[in-house]
Every structure is written in C-alpha cells, then in structure tokens.
Design an enzyme around this catalytic site. Structure first.
Site, PDB file in Angstrom:
ATOM      1  N   CYS A 129      -0.426   1.572  -0.847  1.00  0.00           N
ATOM      2  CA  CYS A 129      -1.564   0.930  -0.192  1.00  0.00           C
ATOM      3  C   CYS A 129      -2.849   1.259  -0.938  1.00  0.00           C
ATOM      4  CB  CYS A 129      -1.673   1.354   1.267  1.00  0.00           C
ATOM      5  SG  CYS A 129      -3.015   0.510   2.132  1.00  0.00           S
ATOM      6  N   CYS A 132      -5.958   1.993   1.318  1.00  0.00           N
ATOM      7  CA  CYS A 132      -5.964   3.352   1.867  1.00  0.00           C
ATOM      8  C   CYS A 132      -6.239   4.390   0.779  1.00  0.00           C
ATOM      9  CB  CYS A 132      -4.651   3.655   2.582  1.00  0.00           C
ATOM     10  SG  CYS A 132      -4.443   2.734   4.131  1.00  0.00           S
TER      11      CYS A 132
END
Length: 181
Positions: A129, A132
């Site tokens: 991700c 993130c």
C-alpha cells in the site's frame, strides 16, 4: 524454533535469505524494540507459522510491545486493503469520504508512536500500500526518525516476507509429495 533453526531449514536456493535474516537480526541501526517489533509485525502480516514462532522466540520485546506489533499487523491488514483500493480507483470521490473504520490502536498503540509507525510501515510494504507507506513515512519523519531506520524496517519486511513465502512453498511442496506417494 529459533531463528538459527529457521535459517537451517531454508533450502539451498534461499541461502541469500538465510544470510540476510541473520544479518538483520544482528542489525544495530534501530533500537532492539524497533527492530524486533518490525520482525514480529512483519511475521504476523505474512502469517507463516514457523516464521512467527521463530521470531517470537527471539524477539526481545515486552508483552505490551509484542501485542502492539501484532496490532500493527492487524490494523494494516485492514487499512492497507482499504487505502490501496481507494488509491487505485479511478473515482477520486472515495478519497474524500471518511473511512469509518475503527483505528483507535493507531492513536494509542501501547508503545512509542514512532516505533508503532515504523512497524506499520513495514507491514504496509508487505501489503503493497503506497498510500499507507507515504503516510507512515511522513509521520516517522515528523518524529525525527532517520531514513536509515525506515530503510531497515523495509529490509526486515522484505526478508521476513520472502522467508515466509519460501517456508510456505516448501511445506506445500512436501505435502504434495506425501499425498502423491
């Protein structure tokens, strides 16, 4: 099982992984809690039992830190899917909507915020991700965490992920031989 026993179980084709695992276990760039928390969070993120047990045996962490590392893996398992999805979707409206996911563990992780953010970054790397990763790296730099710490967390995540995958593949191949024979 210990890390040495785990390294010994890796097949010859993964000798570089065994070497990297040993080197990272001896790494001194981060504090012991930061390092072993990255190891433990990463192991729980991948979920391969032998690797989890070996790291838990070696991890020099308080019970509270162990719980926090596991919480980092659990929360990132949720957040990485959600944020990766809204980042990949063409419709940007989803990025403006509140996530409405409970994430109190991030606000009060039970360990220092920078340590927890480092563990979340490691797990976010495993889960792929980018959104993130950027968010956790930004938080780490706000806390004064050097880039070398972030890089070491990423190296730990990469090696724990690779070792876990090799161990799972070897176990699956062995089970296949047992069933065929």
């Amino acid at each position: 099982m210990t890390l040495d026993a785990l390294r010994d179980q890796l097949p010859d084709y993964a000798k570089d992984l065994a070497s990297n695992l040993g080197a990272l276990a001896e790494e001194t760039v981060m504090t012991g809690q930061q390092k072993w928390g990255c190891f433990l969070a990463s192991a729980h993120a991948v979920g391969q039992g032998d690797v989890i047990r070996a790291i838990e045996t070696e991890a020099e962490l308080s019970d509270e830190a162990k719980t926090s590392a596991k919480a980092a893996a659990a929360l990132m398992a949720m957040n990485n899917v959600y944020y990766r999805a809204i980042h990949l979707m063409k419709n940007t409206e989803y990025r403006t909507l509140p996530a409405q996911l409970r994430m109190h563990g991030i606000a009060d992780p039970g360990v220092g915020k920078a340590d927890f953010e480092l563990w979340c970054a490691a797990v976010s790397a495993i889960n792929g991700c980018g959104m993130c990763l950027d968010a956790h790296e930004e938080e780490l730099h706000k806390h004064g965490t050097p880039s070398t710490h972030v890089q070491t967390a990423l190296r730990i995540a990469a090696v724990v992920n690779a070792v876990s995958r090799v161990m799972a593949a070897e176990r699956a191949a062995g089970e296949g031989k047992d069933q065929a024979g």
